[in-house]
Scaffold this active site. Structure first.
Site, PDB file in Angstrom:
ATOM      1  N   SER A 143      53.341  32.728  36.495  1.00 21.41           N
ATOM      2  CA  SER A 143      53.135  31.131  36.755  1.00 21.41           C
ATOM      3  C   SER A 143      54.564  30.250  36.344  1.00 21.41           C
ATOM      4  O   SER A 143      54.399  29.043  36.516  1.00 21.41           O
ATOM      5  CB  SER A 143      52.292  30.738  35.639  1.00 21.41           C
ATOM      6  OG  SER A 143      50.877  31.209  35.704  1.00 21.41           O
ATOM      7  N   LYS A 146      54.675  27.645  39.196  1.00 23.29           N
ATOM      8  CA  LYS A 146      54.200  26.223  39.120  1.00 23.29           C
ATOM      9  C   LYS A 146      55.359  25.031  38.958  1.00 23.29           C
ATOM     10  O   LYS A 146      54.903  23.983  39.177  1.00 23.29           O
ATOM     11  CB  LYS A 146      53.065  26.095  37.814  1.00 23.29           C
ATOM     12  CG  LYS A 146      52.011  27.050  38.044  1.00 23.29           C
ATOM     13  CD  LYS A 146      50.820  26.728  37.005  1.00 23.29           C
ATOM     14  CE  LYS A 146      49.510  27.618  37.431  1.00 23.29           C
ATOM     15  NZ  LYS A 146      49.702  28.919  37.119  1.00 23.29           N
ATOM     16  N   SER A 200      49.008  25.842  32.361  1.00 19.99           N
ATOM     17  CA  SER A 200      49.063  26.774  33.175  1.00 19.99           C
ATOM     18  C   SER A 200      47.683  27.043  34.174  1.00 19.99           C
ATOM     19  O   SER A 200      47.303  28.241  34.305  1.00 19.99           O
ATOM     20  CB  SER A 200      49.728  28.279  32.661  1.00 19.99           C
ATOM     21  OG  SER A 200      50.241  29.001  33.570  1.00 19.99           O
ATOM     22  N   LYS A 305      58.118  26.509  30.734  1.00 16.55           N
ATOM     23  CA  LYS A 305      56.821  26.974  31.641  1.00 16.55           C
ATOM     24  C   LYS A 305      56.927  28.246  31.315  1.00 16.55           C
ATOM     25  O   LYS A 305      57.845  29.241  30.930  1.00 16.55           O
ATOM     26  CB  LYS A 305      57.243  27.015  32.828  1.00 16.55           C
ATOM     27  CG  LYS A 305      56.067  27.491  33.761  1.00 16.55           C
ATOM     28  CD  LYS A 305      54.862  26.397  33.668  1.00 16.55           C
ATOM     29  CE  LYS A 305      53.432  26.919  34.115  1.00 16.55           C
ATOM     30  NZ  LYS A 305      52.959  27.780  33.071  1.00 16.55           N
TER      31      LYS A 305
END
Length: 363
Positions: A143, A146, A200, A305
């Protein structure tokens, strides 16, 4: 005899007057509750303005003032006064000391042992690495993808208040992950980005790509073009969520991506929001950040993140200020749920120790 009696009365009065003490005045002040990040309230039709800074700092807990006893031992009072004087002097002296700039040579990389398979710490002010561990290994990034998804959406200057929907095409059929966004849920593009970066949410991220002009194929092509423009030559994206193990990169490339992402106020705000209350389909739902460090007042984090799929392990990237130095931290393929957080804490302590050591040597 009368003279002696009067003298005795006067002496007794003096003794009684000198022995009297005033009763201490009681102060009953309530301590303020522990401060914390205020939850963000987001409507399905209107999200938090992108330029608004949301809950970046956690307010420290306020303490009620301690009551001072009226009778204190003279020696204890002198000792406390002496200690307070030293503390004030130390603070005054430190305020006039020049700031010591820490260079890469001040850090002993051999003393830092991390559990992540690949790791990189970059000094943003110089661009020089402070720590490296297999930084050029090409690995799945989960992820972390993203961040690129969000940059591509923002670069396209799409209407962030446009309402988009979660469709069947956004359901994860690759890994079978669950989502708190049922098919049919509607929200603004801005809210979808908030949920993708903070919590997420894979369906939110996929919906962002699907509602891009030209659909998912055009969106993925834009992701790869953006990567090339940033000099991320060992990076490849196959889809916007990171669920595919074919979304790969290196620690060096991701440091470039995080640095670029930090230039977007929306990404800085949404990725570091600790929690949000979001109205979805008429109901208020609570969402939290997948990186627990954003709730820790000891951390000053600008971009955050996390990522996880079985092929990638636990991943974490951050732009933060550590030991008064702006840094980018990349941690890939950490085994165990807490390893990536533990590695980040070890990096922070290592940098702070180096900073203190350099200051003591200079003084």
């Amino acid at each position: 005899m009368k003279y002696l009696f009067n003298a005795a009365v006067i002496a007794a009065a003096i003794l009684l007057g000198s022995g009297a003490t005033a009763a201490p005045a009681s102060q009953d002040k309530k301590a303020q509750g522990a401060g914390g990040r205020k939850p963000v309230v987001v409507s399905a039709k209107k999200a938090v303005p992108a330029t608004q800074k949301v809950a970046v700092k956690t307010q420290p807990q306020a303490r009620a003032p301690q009551k001072m006893a009226t009778k204190a031992a003279p020696q204890a009072a002198k000792s406390a006064q002496k200690s307070a004087g030293k503390s004030a002097l130390a603070l005054a002296e430190s305020a006039h000391k020049p700031i010591r700039r820490i260079s890469a040579s001040d850090f002993e990389t051999g003393r830092l042992a991390l559990g992540s398979a690949s790791a990189l710490v970059i000094d943003q002010s110089t661009g020089h690495p402070l720590f490296e561990k297999s930084p050029d290994a090409v690995l799945p990034i989960a992820s972390i993808s993203k961040l690129m998804t969000s940059m591509v959406v923002l670069d396209a200057k799409l209407d962030m208040q446009e309402v988009i929907s979660i469709g069947e095409a956004d359901v994860d059929t690759l890994k079978g992950t669950r989502s708190r966004l049922p098919v049919g849920t509607t929200m603004t593009r801005e809210t979808a980005m908030l949920l993708a970066l903070m919590s997420s949410e894979n369906r939110a991220a996929n919906a962002l790509g699907r509602h891009y002009p030209g659909g998912l194929p055009a969106f993925v092509a834009a992701m790869n073009r953006k990567a090339q423009s940033l000099g991320m030559y060992h990076t490849r994206f196959e889809e916007p969520t990171g669920l595919s193990s074919n979304n790969v990169s290196t620690a060096h490339d991701l440091a470039r991506m995080v640095t670029a992402a930090a230039r977007y106020p929306e990404i800085r705000t949404f990725s570091t929001t600790a929690e949000a209350k979001v109205e979805l389909n008429g109901r208020i739902r609570d969402f939290g950040n997948t990186n627990a460090l954003v709730r820790n007042e000891r951390w000053d984090i600008g971009v955050s993140k996390t990522g996880y799929i079985s092929e990638a392990g636990r991943c974490l990237v951050m732009q933060a200020r550590v030991a008064d130095k702006p840094v980018v931290i990349v941690l890939l393929d950490s085994v165990g749920k807490m390893t990536r957080v533990g590695d980040a804490i070890r990096i922070k302590r290592w940098m702070e120790s180096a900073s203190l050591g350099s200051s003591s040597q200079r003084s």
